[in-house]
Scaffold this motif. Structure first.
Motif, PDB file in Angstrom:
ATOM      1  N   GLY A  25       0.779  -1.227   0.000  1.00 30.79           N
ATOM      2  CA  GLY A  25       0.000   0.000   0.000  1.00 30.79           C
ATOM      3  C   GLY A  25       0.809   1.274   0.000  1.00 30.79           C
ATOM      4  O   GLY A  25       0.267   2.352  -0.228  1.00 30.79           O
ATOM      5  N   ALA A  26       2.108   1.184   0.256  1.00 29.35           N
ATOM      6  CA  ALA A  26       2.922   2.399   0.327  1.00 29.35           C
ATOM      7  C   ALA A  26       2.902   3.154  -1.003  1.00 29.35           C
ATOM      8  O   ALA A  26       2.673   4.362  -1.043  1.00 29.35           O
ATOM      9  N   ILE A  31      -0.743   6.906  -5.350  1.00 31.06           N
ATOM     10  CA  ILE A  31      -1.372   7.055  -6.669  1.00 31.06           C
ATOM     11  C   ILE A  31      -2.860   6.734  -6.669  1.00 31.06           C
ATOM     12  O   ILE A  31      -3.567   7.138  -7.593  1.00 31.06           O
ATOM     13  N   CYS A  32      -3.352   5.993  -5.666  1.00 32.06           N
ATOM     14  CA  CYS A  32      -4.776   5.638  -5.630  1.00 32.06           C
ATOM     15  C   CYS A  32      -5.157   5.262  -4.206  1.00 32.06           C
ATOM     16  O   CYS A  32      -5.243   4.076  -3.872  1.00 32.06           O
ATOM     17  N   MET A  33      -5.384   6.235  -3.352  1.00 34.39           N
ATOM     18  CA  MET A  33      -5.636   6.004  -1.940  1.00 34.39           C
ATOM     19  C   MET A  33      -6.843   5.108  -1.659  1.00 34.39           C
ATOM     20  O   MET A  33      -6.767   4.236  -0.783  1.00 34.39           O
ATOM     21  N   LEU A  39      -7.247  -2.389   0.135  1.00 33.96           N
ATOM     22  CA  LEU A  39      -6.322  -3.520   0.111  1.00 33.96           C
ATOM     23  C   LEU A  39      -5.753  -3.807   1.482  1.00 33.96           C
ATOM     24  O   LEU A  39      -5.488  -4.954   1.826  1.00 33.96           O
ATOM     25  N   GLY A  40      -5.552  -2.766   2.284  1.00 35.44           N
ATOM     26  CA  GLY A  40      -5.029  -2.979   3.625  1.00 35.44           C
ATOM     27  C   GLY A  40      -5.916  -3.922   4.411  1.00 35.44           C
ATOM     28  O   GLY A  40      -5.448  -4.883   5.024  1.00 35.44           O
ATOM     29  N   LEU A  41      -7.231  -3.682   4.359  1.00 39.50           N
ATOM     30  CA  LEU A  41      -8.175  -4.561   5.048  1.00 39.50           C
ATOM     31  C   LEU A  41      -8.240  -5.920   4.373  1.00 39.50           C
ATOM     32  O   LEU A  41      -8.301  -6.958   5.025  1.00 39.50           O
ATOM     33  N   PRO A  79      -9.305   3.733 -10.042  1.00 41.16           N
ATOM     34  CA  PRO A  79      -9.492   2.778  -8.940  1.00 41.16           C
ATOM     35  C   PRO A  79      -9.845   1.369  -9.396  1.00 41.16           C
ATOM     36  O   PRO A  79      -9.356   0.392  -8.821  1.00 41.16           O
ATOM     37  N   LEU A  80     -10.673   1.240 -10.432  1.00 41.06           N
ATOM     38  CA  LEU A  80     -11.043  -0.090 -10.906  1.00 41.06           C
ATOM     39  C   LEU A  80      -9.825  -0.839 -11.412  1.00 41.06           C
ATOM     40  O   LEU A  80      -9.657  -2.039 -11.128  1.00 41.06           O
ATOM     41  N   LEU A  81      -8.948  -0.149 -12.148  1.00 37.60           N
ATOM     42  CA  LEU A  81      -7.750  -0.804 -12.673  1.00 37.60           C
ATOM     43  C   LEU A  81      -6.803  -1.192 -11.553  1.00 37.60           C
ATOM     44  O   LEU A  81      -6.259  -2.303 -11.530  1.00 37.60           O
TER      45      LEU A  81
END
Length: 243
Positions: A25-26, A31-33, A39-41, A79-81
């Motif tokens: 996630g770093a 680029i896409c918060m 993804l973190g969860l 975000p979808l990509l």
């Protein structure tokens, strides 16, 4: 005081998982918060250690490619990509597949993110590591040119079948025949009825289609026009060659 017991020996694995997940996630956060947060969860709750490690490797490689292609300041990924690339790519556990997923993530960056890489995500999700090697070789080896209407094209690439054994690292001719048939069905091989082994003369056809040439550009982390990427030029007419 009774010491903690680890009868199943899972503490080292748990610590490794925490370390792997912490690293994911770093780059995506830059680029896409929204997807980075999701993804973190996702990784904490659903993914095994190996999958988190795969995602971290893809992310690291994508950042490296982005820096080589002008950086990522002021750019973002749709975000979808971003989600689909990391969702599918985290299953990739070979360097070849991780590299193409990283390339797609990098080439998805833009000042105004679009979804043009969506078709390539669907294609890459169906590829094996052997097929990635074949696509790379064919796109780099075949002679490219610009058609009269301005499209990227490749000349026929016909080789002795031993070449593909060396390219792929596989000598199982039946598996390779299946791999080549699949690439043809995906539209990644071009003229002469697609690609594959000639049943009688001991040759193999590896002519990349325009779709394959476009795919390779994006998997290299570039959103450059394919004609510029390959430095392709119109074919010289025979009468011009004589002068």
């Amino acid at each position: 005081m009774e010491q903690d017991k680890d009868l199943l020996g899972i503490k080292p694995v748990a610590r490794a998982a925490e370390k792997s997940v912490d690293g994911v996630g770093a780059f995506l956060g830059k680029i896409c918060m929204p997807v980075a947060e999701e993804l973190g969860l996702y990784f904490q709750d659903k993914v095994k250690v190996w999958r988190a490690n795969n995602a971290a490797k893809i992310e690291s490689k994508a950042e490296e490619l982005a820096l080589k292609n002008g950086g990522f300041d002021g750019k973002a990924v749709h975000p979808l990509l971003a989600w689909k690339i990391m969702e599918n790519g985290s299953f990739a556990d070979t360097p070849e597949l991780q590299a193409v997923w990283a390339g797609l993530l990098s080439s998805s960056l833009g000042k105004e993110p679009d979804d043009s890489n969506h078709i390539f995500i669907n294609l890459v999700s169906q590829l094996t590591a052997i097929q990635v090697k074949i696509i790379e070789y064919s796109c780099l080896t075949a002679s490219k040119y610009v058609s009269s209407q301005g499209y990227i094209q490749a000349d026929d690439l016909i080789l002795e079948k031993d070449v593909i054994f060396e390219i792929s690292g596989c000598k199982d001719i039946h598996r390779l025949d299946r791999e080549l048939d699949h690439l043809t069905n995906l539209g990644l091989f071009g003229d002469l009825g697609g690609g594959g082994f000639h049943p009688e003369n001991g040759t193999v056809i590896l002519t990349p289609s325009p779709l394959s040439l476009h795919l390779f550009v994006r998997c290299c982390g570039s959103s450059e026009d394919p004609i510029a990427f390959y430095q392709a030029k119109p074919k010289t007419k025979p009468e011009q060659q004589k002068n």
